[in-house]
Design a protein around this motif. Structure first.
Motif, PDB file in Angstrom:
ATOM      1  N   LYS A  71       1.649  -0.872  25.471  1.00 29.59           N
ATOM      2  CA  LYS A  71       2.925  -1.008  26.171  1.00 29.59           C
ATOM      3  C   LYS A  71       4.002  -0.143  25.539  1.00 29.59           C
ATOM      4  N   GLY A  72       3.584   0.785  24.723  1.00 32.20           N
ATOM      5  CA  GLY A  72       4.550   1.662  24.085  1.00 32.20           C
ATOM      6  C   GLY A  72       5.356   0.990  23.001  1.00 32.20           C
ATOM      7  N   SER A  73       4.889  -0.193  22.561  1.00 31.50           N
ATOM      8  CA  SER A  73       5.606  -0.864  21.473  1.00 31.50           C
ATOM      9  C   SER A  73       4.687  -0.933  20.270  1.00 31.50           C
ATOM     10  N   PHE A  74       4.007  -2.068  20.030  1.00 31.65           N
ATOM     11  CA  PHE A  74       3.124  -2.172  18.878  1.00 31.65           C
ATOM     12  C   PHE A  74       1.858  -1.356  19.110  1.00 31.65           C
ATOM     13  N   SER A  75       1.165  -1.096  18.021  1.00 38.01           N
ATOM     14  CA  SER A  75      -0.089  -0.332  18.097  1.00 38.01           C
ATOM     15  C   SER A  75      -1.160  -1.036  17.265  1.00 38.01           C
ATOM     16  N   THR A  76      -2.396  -0.826  17.643  1.00 39.86           N
ATOM     17  CA  THR A  76      -3.518  -1.318  16.850  1.00 39.86           C
ATOM     18  C   THR A  76      -4.439  -0.150  16.499  1.00 39.86           C
ATOM     19  N   LEU A  77      -5.019  -0.250  15.317  1.00 38.00           N
ATOM     20  CA  LEU A  77      -6.018   0.709  14.860  1.00 38.00           C
ATOM     21  C   LEU A  77      -7.271  -0.094  14.541  1.00 38.00           C
ATOM     22  N   GLU A  78      -8.346   0.176  15.271  1.00 39.63           N
ATOM     23  CA  GLU A  78      -9.585  -0.549  15.041  1.00 39.63           C
ATOM     24  C   GLU A  78     -10.616   0.385  14.428  1.00 39.63           C
ATOM     25  N   ILE A  79     -11.317  -0.123  13.435  1.00 40.81           N
ATOM     26  CA  ILE A  79     -12.427   0.614  12.829  1.00 40.81           C
ATOM     27  C   ILE A  79     -13.687  -0.205  13.065  1.00 40.81           C
ATOM     28  N   GLN A  80     -14.638   0.380  13.743  1.00 39.81           N
ATOM     29  CA  GLN A  80     -15.902  -0.312  14.020  1.00 39.81           C
ATOM     30  C   GLN A  80     -16.960   0.103  13.000  1.00 39.81           C
ATOM     31  N   ARG A  81     -17.853  -0.823  12.719  1.00 38.16           N
ATOM     32  CA  ARG A  81     -18.993  -0.536  11.818  1.00 38.16           C
ATOM     33  C   ARG A  81     -18.491   0.134  10.539  1.00 38.16           C
ATOM     34  N   THR A  82     -17.609  -0.556   9.832  1.00 44.76           N
ATOM     35  CA  THR A  82     -16.961   0.034   8.665  1.00 44.76           C
ATOM     36  C   THR A  82     -17.971   0.523   7.636  1.00 44.76           C
ATOM     37  N   GLU A  83     -17.582   1.582   6.962  1.00 44.57           N
ATOM     38  CA  GLU A  83     -18.358   2.180   5.876  1.00 44.57           C
ATOM     39  C   GLU A  83     -17.519   2.147   4.619  1.00 44.57           C
ATOM     40  N   GLN A  84     -18.177   2.267   3.467  1.00 43.29           N
ATOM     41  CA  GLN A  84     -17.437   2.214   2.202  1.00 43.29           C
ATOM     42  C   GLN A  84     -16.408   3.340   2.127  1.00 43.29           C
ATOM     43  N   GLY A  85     -16.711   4.459   2.736  1.00 39.44           N
ATOM     44  CA  GLY A  85     -15.777   5.587   2.740  1.00 39.44           C
ATOM     45  C   GLY A  85     -14.519   5.333   3.540  1.00 39.44           C
ATOM     46  N   ASP A  86     -14.488   4.243   4.295  1.00 41.14           N
ATOM     47  CA  ASP A  86     -13.280   3.900   5.057  1.00 41.14           C
ATOM     48  C   ASP A  86     -12.248   3.205   4.185  1.00 41.14           C
ATOM     49  N   SER A  87     -12.644   2.820   2.974  1.00 41.43           N
ATOM     50  CA  SER A  87     -11.711   2.148   2.075  1.00 41.43           C
ATOM     51  C   SER A  87     -10.526   3.060   1.780  1.00 41.43           C
ATOM     52  N   ALA A  88      -9.346   2.589   2.099  1.00 38.90           N
ATOM     53  CA  ALA A  88      -8.132   3.399   1.965  1.00 38.90           C
ATOM     54  C   ALA A  88      -6.939   2.542   2.336  1.00 38.90           C
ATOM     55  N   MET A  89      -5.750   3.134   2.182  1.00 38.06           N
ATOM     56  CA  MET A  89      -4.532   2.528   2.710  1.00 38.06           C
ATOM     57  C   MET A  89      -4.283   3.154   4.074  1.00 38.06           C
ATOM     58  N   TYR A  90      -4.047   2.327   5.072  1.00 36.10           N
ATOM     59  CA  TYR A  90      -3.746   2.823   6.410  1.00 36.10           C
ATOM     60  C   TYR A  90      -2.250   2.608   6.662  1.00 36.10           C
ATOM     61  N   LEU A  91      -1.558   3.720   6.796  1.00 31.13           N
ATOM     62  CA  LEU A  91      -0.107   3.692   6.949  1.00 31.13           C
ATOM     63  C   LEU A  91       0.281   3.942   8.396  1.00 31.13           C
ATOM     64  N   CYS A  92       1.270   3.203   8.836  1.00 36.15           N
ATOM     65  CA  CYS A  92       1.852   3.413  10.156  1.00 36.15           C
ATOM     66  C   CYS A  92       3.287   3.900   9.953  1.00 36.15           C
ATOM     67  N   ALA A  93       3.720   4.800  10.787  1.00 36.60           N
ATOM     68  CA  ALA A  93       5.102   5.284  10.729  1.00 36.60           C
ATOM     69  C   ALA A  93       5.627   5.428  12.147  1.00 36.60           C
ATOM     70  N   SER A  94       6.929   5.283  12.295  1.00 34.39           N
ATOM     71  CA  SER A  94       7.528   5.498  13.605  1.00 34.39           C
ATOM     72  C   SER A  94       8.732   6.421  13.470  1.00 34.39           C
ATOM     73  N   SER A  95       9.082   7.034  14.582  1.00 39.60           N
ATOM     74  CA  SER A  95      10.236   7.933  14.589  1.00 39.60           C
ATOM     75  C   SER A  95      10.823   7.968  15.988  1.00 39.60           C
ATOM     76  N   LEU A  96      12.045   8.475  16.048  1.00 41.62           N
ATOM     77  CA  LEU A  96      12.707   8.658  17.342  1.00 41.62           C
ATOM     78  C   LEU A  96      12.795  10.146  17.603  1.00 41.62           C
ATOM     79  N   ALA A  97      12.051  10.610  18.585  1.00 40.96           N
ATOM     80  CA  ALA A  97      12.061  12.023  18.942  1.00 40.96           C
ATOM     81  C   ALA A  97      13.006  12.208  20.119  1.00 40.96           C
ATOM     82  N   ARG A  98      14.025  13.060  19.911  1.00 37.01           N
ATOM     83  CA  ARG A  98      15.011  13.296  20.967  1.00 37.01           C
ATOM     84  C   ARG A  98      14.955  14.762  21.372  1.00 37.01           C
TER      85      ARG A  98
END
Lengths: 117, 111
Positions: A71-98
């Protein structure tokens, strides 16, 4: 609105399981980004949305990764069948583009740390 | 190829001392350069933003410089405090919305 909110902050999962992270951006921001960061490295771009449209995806975003911003508001990030190499910090950022200012300041969330055992 | 390189990779200084972090980039066409501070386990927080026409910008004890001709930026921290211990990340944006992150400089301020 106090800023970009991410949850969960920490997730420990077993290899092969699916995980989902949620990001709530600053309410008036039209752009939302996902990054992955491993220890000692800068954030690596995964994907970004302008409103609900996913405009760009990195090669890092394999077919096990999917992101939505329905809906152009919140977002989800899904990782399926996780692997050890997926271990990390997942950062979200937002901005206003004019208009022509397409690189508005990024406001980051606190991140979701994933550990895959 | 658009790239951002930061140096040093890590730095240890004593509380009260000054230090300078470097950022070299090849991003083109250049739009702006930002310095972010990232505390351990937290998200990055913006310190400064500089556009092509700006040479120097200060934010308290942080002063960023930009030389668009040589494509270099520096972040100078004056009278360091223990709370300055963090990673400092240089982010360079191109006018086509390409945004490149440096790997960061890990600063440790010791008492």
């Amino acid at each position: 609105d106090t800023g970009v909110s991410q949850n969960p902050r920490h997730k420990i999962t077993k290899r092969g399981q699916n995980v989902t992270f949620r990001c709530d951006p600053i309410s008036e921001h039209n752009r939302l980004y996902w990054y992955r960061q491993t220890l000692g490295q800068g954030p690596e771009f995964l994907t970004y949305f302008q409103n609900e449209a996913q405009l760009e995806k990195s090669r890092l975003l394999s077919d096990r990764f999917s992101a939505e911003r329905p809906k152009g508001s919140f977002s989800t990030l899904e990782i399926q069948r996780t692997e050890q190499g997926d271990s990390a910090m997942y950062l979200c950022a937002s901005s206003l583009a004019r208009g022509t200012d397409v690189t508005g300041e990024l406001f980051f969330g606190e991140g979701s740390r994933l550990t895959v055992l | 190829k658009n790239q951002v390189e930061q140096s040093p990779q890590s730095l240890i200084i004593l509380e009260g001392k000054n230090c300078t972090l470097q950022c070299n980039y090849t991003v083109s066409p250049f739009s702006n350069l930002r310095w972010y501070k990232q505390d351990t386990g937290r998200g990055p927080v913006s310190l400064t933003i500089m556009t092509f026409s700006e040479n120097t910008k200060s934010n308290g004890r942080y002063t960023a410089t930009l030389d668009a001709d040589t494509k270099q930026s520096s972040l100078h921290i004056t009278a360091s405090q223990l709370s300055d211990s963090a990673s400092y990340i240089c982010v360079v944006s191109a006018r086509n919305n390409d945004m490149r992150f440096g790997a960061g400089t890990r600063l440790t301020v010791k008492p």
